[in-house]
Design a protein around this motif. Structure first.
Motif: not given
Length: 214
Positions: A48-65
């Motif tokens: 993909p060219h762009i990712a639209v991400l939430d920051l908090h994705l529940g338990e485990g890796p975050t949107g920053i990860d």
């Protein structure tokens, strides 16, 4: 825009609404989901060219990860965070910084789809220029220590408890709280009122109403 987009949001209703909105604008959403690992694997295949991400994705890796993994795959991918958090440090004080050129939007600031589309376009430009620290909508003027103190005060910890966690004297915490209050424009009427106002600022920054945490 003809770029391919992936959407990573763990709330199903929000994700469906967001994807439908983007597709109504003629955008090609090639992956949608709430799992960090699935998103990274999909991006490796779909490019993909762009990712639209939430920051908090529940338990485990975050949107920053997820964002950092996507940038390792493709240094030119545009990253847009669409989140309830006014500052990522409110999710976790020990988060790594978002990738350079990240566009950071709070959900309450998106008054129309044009705001989101503009951020997506800007993310492509930002990813292609020299790295720069992202500009947060609020609280960027607070240090990591001040943000963590703000969080602990809002959670009801006393100065003594915070000092014990930090291995510092209680007077040091009092000074930090005073600096936080000053930075947030909170007057010093009484210590109790000041802490209540600090807590209100914190919970508003999480996208919560005043009564949501009671």
């Amino acid at each position: 825009m003809e770029e391919k987009v992936i959407v990573v949001e763990d709330d199903a209703f929000t994700r469906l609404t967001l994807v439908a909105t983007l597709r109504s604008q003629g955008l090609s959403v090639v992956h949608e989901g709430g799992s960090a690992s699935t998103a990274v694997l999909a991006a490796e295949e779909l490019r993909p060219h762009i990712a639209v991400l939430d920051l908090h994705l529940g338990e485990g890796p975050t949107g920053i990860d997820v964002a950092r993994s996507l940038r390792r795959q493709n240094p030119m991918i545009g990253i847009v965070f669409l989140t309830s958090y006014d500052d990522p440090r409110f999710l976790n004080a020990n988060l790594q910084p978002p990738p350079a050129g990240t566009q950071y939007l709070t959900k309450k600031s998106v008054t129309s789809v044009d705001v989101l589309i503009a951020a997506m376009k800007n993310s492509l430009v930002a990813s292609s220029v020299s790295p720069a620290r992202i500009q947060l909508p609020a609280f960027g003027h607070l240090t990591d220590l001040q943000v963590e103190t703000l969080r602990l005060v809002a959670q009801g910890h006393s100065n003594a408890e915070i000092a014990k966690r930090r291995f510092v004297k209680e007077k040091s915490i009092e000074r930090t709280i005073a600096r936080v209050a000053k930075a947030l424009g909170i007057s010093h009427d009484t210590s109790q009122n000041q802490r209540v106002h600090i807590a209100k600022v914190y919970f508003r920054a999480l996208g919560l109403n005043n009564d949501d945490h009671q």
